[in-house]
Design an enzyme around this catalytic site. Sequence first.
Site, PDB file in Angstrom:
ATOM      1  N   ASP A   1     -15.229 -10.147  -6.458  1.00 19.99           N
ATOM      2  CA  ASP A   1     -14.229 -11.179  -6.733  1.00 19.99           C
ATOM      3  C   ASP A   1     -14.747 -11.993  -7.921  1.00 19.99           C
ATOM      4  OD1 ASP A   1     -12.729 -13.575  -6.803  1.00 19.99           O
ATOM      5  OD2 ASP A   1     -12.194 -13.374  -4.685  1.00 19.99           O
TER       6      ASP A   1
ATOM      7  N   TYR B   1     -14.082 -16.760  -0.090  1.00 19.64           N
ATOM      8  CA  TYR B   1     -12.796 -17.445  -0.115  1.00 19.64           C
ATOM      9  C   TYR B   1     -12.251 -17.599   1.304  1.00 19.64           C
ATOM     10  CZ  TYR B   1      -8.058 -18.711  -1.282  1.00 19.64           C
ATOM     11  OH  TYR B   1      -6.863 -19.362  -1.357  1.00 19.64           O
TER      12      TYR B   1
ATOM     13  N   LYS C   1      -6.309 -19.296 -10.927  1.00 17.84           N
ATOM     14  CA  LYS C   1      -7.299 -20.327 -11.226  1.00 17.84           C
ATOM     15  C   LYS C   1      -7.579 -20.393 -12.734  1.00 17.84           C
ATOM     16  CE  LYS C   1      -7.355 -20.447  -6.713  1.00 17.84           C
ATOM     17  NZ  LYS C   1      -8.308 -19.663  -5.921  1.00 17.84           N
TER      18      LYS C   1
ATOM     19  N   ARG D   1      10.102  -2.064  -9.113  1.00 20.99           N
ATOM     20  CA  ARG D   1       8.942  -2.210  -8.231  1.00 20.99           C
ATOM     21  C   ARG D   1       7.773  -1.347  -8.707  1.00 20.99           C
ATOM     22  NH1 ARG D   1       8.638   0.630  -3.963  1.00 20.99           N
ATOM     23  NH2 ARG D   1      10.871   0.566  -3.561  1.00 20.99           N
TER      24      ARG D   1
HETATM   25  C1  LIG Z   1      -7.998 -18.761  -4.877  1.00 20.41           C
HETATM   26  C2  LIG Z   1      -8.907 -17.628  -4.620  1.00 20.41           C
HETATM   27  C3  LIG Z   1      -8.428 -16.431  -4.097  1.00 20.41           C
HETATM   28  C4  LIG Z   1      -6.982 -16.249  -3.684  1.00 20.41           C
HETATM   29  O1  LIG Z   1      -6.130 -16.310  -4.778  1.00 20.41           O
HETATM   30  P1  LIG Z   1      -4.567 -16.672  -4.644  1.00 20.41           P
HETATM   31  O2  LIG Z   1      -4.081 -16.503  -6.028  1.00 20.41           O
HETATM   32  O3  LIG Z   1      -4.502 -18.100  -4.149  1.00 20.41           O
HETATM   33  O4  LIG Z   1      -3.984 -15.728  -3.674  1.00 20.41           O
HETATM   34  C5  LIG Z   1      -9.318 -15.401  -3.932  1.00 20.41           C
HETATM   35  N1  LIG Z   1     -10.621 -15.520  -4.256  1.00 20.41           N
HETATM   36  C6  LIG Z   1     -11.118 -16.664  -4.749  1.00 20.41           C
HETATM   37  C7  LIG Z   1     -12.568 -16.756  -5.075  1.00 20.41           C
HETATM   38  C8  LIG Z   1     -10.285 -17.762  -4.947  1.00 20.41           C
HETATM   39  O5  LIG Z   1     -10.795 -18.891  -5.425  1.00 20.41           O
END
Ligand SMILES: *Cc1c(COP(=O)(O)O)cnc(C)c1O
Length: 382
Positions: A179, A110, A204, A54
Site C-alpha cells: 500500500d 489502514y 489522499k 464497465r
Molecule cells: C485512505 C486509505 C485507504 C483507503 O482509501 P479510500 O480511498 O478511502 O478507499 C487505504 N490505505 C491507506 C493507507 C489509506 O490511508
Amino acid sequence: MSTTPEQHTTGDGTRVVRAGLPEPEAYRPSMPGPVFAAHYHLPGEPVGPYTYGREQNPTWTLLEQAIGELESPDEAAETVVFPSGMGAISAVVFSQVSAGDVVVLPDDGYQALPLIRERLEAYGVEVRTAPTAGEAQLAQLEGAKLLWIESPSNPGLDVCDIRRLADAAHRAGAVVAVDNTLATPLGQRPLDLGADFSVASGTKALTGHGDVLLGYVTCRDPERAAGVRQWRRTAGAIVGPMEAWLAHRSLATLQLRVDRQAATALALAEALLERPDVTGVRHPGLPGDPAHRVAARQMRGGRYGCVVSFVLDGRERAERFLSALRLVDDATSFGGVRSTAERRGRWGGDAVPEGFVRFSVGVEDAPDLIADVLGALDASDR
Ligand SMILES: *Cc1c(COP(=O)(O)O)cnc(C)c1O
C-alpha cells in the site's frame, strides 16, 4: 574516440506534467476532457479497445498510463484504476486468493483492513497478522499466498524493509502487495523494491485536493494485471470519468505538492520535538525517528510524506488543541493542499492513545502553519 552521451533520466517534475498525455495533435487540447460514455459504436465483433463503459473508458486509459509512468517509469507495467483505495485493495486481495490460502496482513494498517480480514475468513482464507515495524512478517510467511505491506503505515508511520520482505515472501511462494498511499509514487516505488503490486488510495496525496476518491493497482505481470482487471469487471467497481479526469489533472502538481508538504511536515515535526507537552512525535523524515533508517534507504527524494503524528495528554487536551487551530481543518483523510488534523482515537479502529493526533500538512506557508500549531498548543495547555 567515441563518447557516450551522458545518461539523462527525466526528473519527477518533468514527468508528472506530461504523464499519460497523448501525442500533441494540431487543434486538440493537450489534455483531452472526460469522456462520458456507457457504450461505444461497436460494429462487428465486440472487441476493444472500447466496447462498454464497465470495461474501459478513454479517460481511465490516460490516467492509468500516467500512474503507470510514475510507479514504474523504467519497466512496462499496467495500472487499473478504481473508485476508491478500498476498491483497489479488494481487487488485489480477492482476485489473487481463494479458499484455503493464507494471507499475511499488517495488524496496524489502514483501519478498514479488518473488514477485508473478516471477509477473507468468511471465505475460508487463513489470515495471519504482524506489525509493520520489525520483521515479524518473516515468521508468518510459510505457506502464504499473499503478503500485504503498508509502508509507511497509517496512522502509526512505521515502515518495513520492502525489499527484504519481498525477497523472503517470494522464496516462500507468496506474492507481495504494498500500500503506497502515504508515500505516493514520487516518494516510493514498491515495484522497483521487489513488490508484485503497488496499490494506493489516490484519495489522499496523489490527487491532493480533498475532492475525489480514487484507487489504483499497478503491476508488471500482465497475467496478474488481467486478474485485477477481471475483478473490476466482475465487481463493477468503476471510477466515474469526471473523477478520473480530475485525478489526472491533479497529477501535474504532484511533485510541487509532495515536496512542499514533506518539507513543511519535517519542519513541523522538528518544532513539535521542542515541546515538553507533546510526546510520541513521529515522522519518517526525522533523523531520530525509529523508521528513518529504513525509510531513507527505500523512499525517494527526501519525500517522507505529509503526515506527522503525535500525542497530547488525553482526549480533552487533543480536542481543545484541534478546535484552537485556525489554519487547519478538523477532518479525516490526509494529503490535501489544506492542512487537516484529527484525534484518531475518535474512530475506534486504531490502537492509539486517546490524545493521538494525526496531522496532515498542506501547502500553506510553513511559518504560518507552525505558528498556528504552536499557538493552538499554548491556547489548549490549561
Ligand atoms: C485512505 C486509505 C485507504 C483507503 O482509501 P479510500 O480511498 O478511502 O478507499 C487505504 N490505505 C491507506 C493507507 C489509506 O490511508
